[in-house]
Design a protein around this motif. Structure first.
Motif, PDB file in Angstrom:
ATOM      1  N   ARG A 129       0.831  -1.200   0.000  1.00 35.12           N
ATOM      2  CA  ARG A 129       0.000   0.000   0.000  1.00 35.12           C
ATOM      3  C   ARG A 129       0.867   1.253   0.000  1.00 35.12           C
ATOM      4  O   ARG A 129       0.578   2.225  -0.720  1.00 35.12           O
ATOM      5  N   ALA A 132       2.411   1.756  -3.479  1.00 30.60           N
ATOM      6  CA  ALA A 132       1.372   2.223  -4.404  1.00 30.60           C
ATOM      7  C   ALA A 132       1.102   3.710  -4.200  1.00 30.60           C
ATOM      8  O   ALA A 132       0.941   4.471  -5.172  1.00 30.60           O
ATOM      9  N   ARG A 133       1.059   4.143  -2.965  1.00 30.70           N
ATOM     10  CA  ARG A 133       0.858   5.565  -2.671  1.00 30.70           C
ATOM     11  C   ARG A 133       2.041   6.387  -3.166  1.00 30.70           C
ATOM     12  O   ARG A 133       1.872   7.508  -3.665  1.00 30.70           O
ATOM     13  N   HIS A 135       4.031   5.668  -5.781  1.00 33.00           N
ATOM     14  CA  HIS A 135       3.943   5.780  -7.234  1.00 33.00           C
ATOM     15  C   HIS A 135       2.837   6.743  -7.657  1.00 33.00           C
ATOM     16  O   HIS A 135       3.002   7.519  -8.605  1.00 33.00           O
ATOM     17  N   ALA A 136       1.715   6.698  -6.951  1.00 35.99           N
ATOM     18  CA  ALA A 136       0.617   7.595  -7.294  1.00 35.99           C
ATOM     19  C   ALA A 136       1.009   9.051  -7.067  1.00 35.99           C
ATOM     20  O   ALA A 136       0.734   9.924  -7.901  1.00 35.99           O
ATOM     21  N   ASP A 139       3.511  10.340  -9.658  1.00 33.02           N
ATOM     22  CA  ASP A 139       2.959  10.588 -10.996  1.00 33.02           C
ATOM     23  C   ASP A 139       2.765  12.074 -11.272  1.00 33.02           C
ATOM     24  O   ASP A 139       2.805  12.502 -12.423  1.00 33.02           O
ATOM     25  N   SER A 194       5.226   0.564 -17.887  1.00 33.29           N
ATOM     26  CA  SER A 194       5.031   1.822 -17.167  1.00 33.29           C
ATOM     27  C   SER A 194       6.383   2.494 -16.950  1.00 33.29           C
ATOM     28  O   SER A 194       7.343   1.862 -16.514  1.00 33.29           O
ATOM     29  N   TYR A 247      -0.975  -3.781  -3.222  1.00 32.47           N
ATOM     30  CA  TYR A 247      -0.646  -2.744  -4.212  1.00 32.47           C
ATOM     31  C   TYR A 247      -1.785  -2.595  -5.212  1.00 32.47           C
ATOM     32  O   TYR A 247      -2.211  -1.481  -5.528  1.00 32.47           O
ATOM     33  N   ARG A 248      -2.296  -3.729  -5.700  1.00 34.48           N
ATOM     34  CA  ARG A 248      -3.347  -3.695  -6.731  1.00 34.48           C
ATOM     35  C   ARG A 248      -4.674  -3.174  -6.198  1.00 34.48           C
ATOM     36  O   ARG A 248      -5.532  -2.756  -6.985  1.00 34.48           O
ATOM     37  N   HIS A 250      -4.875  -0.525  -4.651  1.00 33.25           N
ATOM     38  CA  HIS A 250      -4.725   0.928  -4.702  1.00 33.25           C
ATOM     39  C   HIS A 250      -4.216   1.443  -6.042  1.00 33.25           C
ATOM     40  O   HIS A 250      -4.341   2.640  -6.330  1.00 33.25           O
ATOM     41  N   ARG A 251      -3.658   0.533  -6.858  1.00 29.14           N
ATOM     42  CA  ARG A 251      -3.063   0.969  -8.114  1.00 29.14           C
ATOM     43  C   ARG A 251      -2.874  -0.263  -9.011  1.00 29.14           C
ATOM     44  O   ARG A 251      -2.417  -1.308  -8.550  1.00 29.14           O
TER      45      ARG A 251
END
Length: 309
Positions: A129, A132-133, A135-136, A139, A194, A247-248, A250-251
């Motif tokens: 988690r 994922a946060r 990477h978000a 971005d 990506s 991870y998935r 959240h992203r």
């Protein structure tokens, strides 16, 4: 004076110098770690700080400003160390040393503990988690400052060329074949992979357990690159399914990214080999080559060849 490759500042002298540079009443300065960079803990009467003193010949000051800018950007959404400004308002200072001017950055100390084994799926679920946060949030990061990308030229081609003289013929041929397999895979799926800001060292070594949850730190290897490279270390652990599920949630992760992980793991191991065969012996001596780290990387690359070639 004989040219110097690496010097180590006296902590007391460094404390006194930094007290003036930051206009803070530092009481102690303690060396925590000295390898690629030097890391010190500084204490003032009401706060603790961490100083990263970068080596000469590594990141340029403008590239470190990219890194501090990333930290500031992430701090809006993530628990990350906050950079403390110099008294003149700058984020990056320069220390005159025997080998030249060395950049440095002071960050606030994050109170927490490093994860210790036995590790659990719950821990890795929280880690998934957190990444994922990261990477978000990354971005939406942009910077006016440059940063060399973590592309195949820098992470694969250059290290491979440099380590070839240190390899036996069979090892050299194996790594050349693996590098060709990496290039072929990336070329085939490049449009589906990506690309963005990567942490560069996604491991529990760069996580702290705090009262507010998991915190992420150490963006020294962060740069734009193939995002799947951030999963290579975790994917080699038994907790990868728990990390991936979280991870998935959240992203998304594309199938192309998942398929690229073992190839980008090869890139990471060749990059690490350069460190253990060339970079570390420059500061720790050639005896460090006998510590077993290079042998472990080569053994892992042989196993990778069984799967990928």
């Amino acid at each position: 004076m004989i040219p110097t490759l690496r010097s180590l500042p006296d902590p007391l002298a460094l404390r006194n110098h930094l007290a003036g540079v930051y206009d803070l009443p530092f009481t102690t300065c303690t060396l925590l770690r000295s390898l690629v960079n030097d890391v010190y803990e500084l204490a003032a009467p009401d706060a603790r700080y961490v100083l990263k003193l970068y080596r000469t010949g590594g990141w340029e000051p403008d590239e470190i400003l990219w890194e501090t800018g990333l930290s500031a950007h992430l701090a809006a959404d993530l628990p990350v160390p906050r950079v403390h400004l110099l008294a003149d308002g700058n984020e990056v200072g320069l220390l005159d040393s025997a080998e030249g001017r060395r950049p440095f950055v002071l960050s606030e100390f994050v109170t927490g503990t490093k994860p210790r084994p036995p590790f659990t799926d719950d821990l890795y679920s929280g880690f998934g988690r957190l990444v994922a946060r990261f990477h978000a949030a990354a971005d939406t990061f942009s910077s006016p400052n440059p940063r060399r990308p973590s592309d195949l030229r820098r992470r694969l081609d250059e290290p491979l060329a440099q380590i070839r003289p240190f390899l036996a013929a069979a090892e050299e041929n194996l790594l050349l074949d693996l590098a060709n397999a990496v290039r072929s895979n990336i070329a085939q799926y490049s449009e589906e992979l990506s690309w963005g800001v990567c942490h560069g060292d996604v491991s529990l070594d760069n996580v702290l357990i705090t009262d507010d949850g998991l915190a992420l730190h150490d963006f020294d290897l962060s740069a734009e690159g193939y995002r799947a490279a951030d999963f290579t270390g975790v994917a080699a652990t038994p907790h990868w399914p728990a990390f991936l599920r979280s991870y998935r949630e959240h992203r998304p992760i594309s199938e192309a990214d998942l398929a690229a992980i073992p190839y980008l793991a090869v890139v990471g191991r060749i990059f690490n080999l350069r460190f253990h065969l060339i970079d570390k012996p420059m500061i720790r001596g050639t005896e460090s080559r006998g510590e077993g780290w290079a042998d472990e990387e080569l053994a892992a690359l042989r196993r990778a060849a069984d799967d990928l070639l």
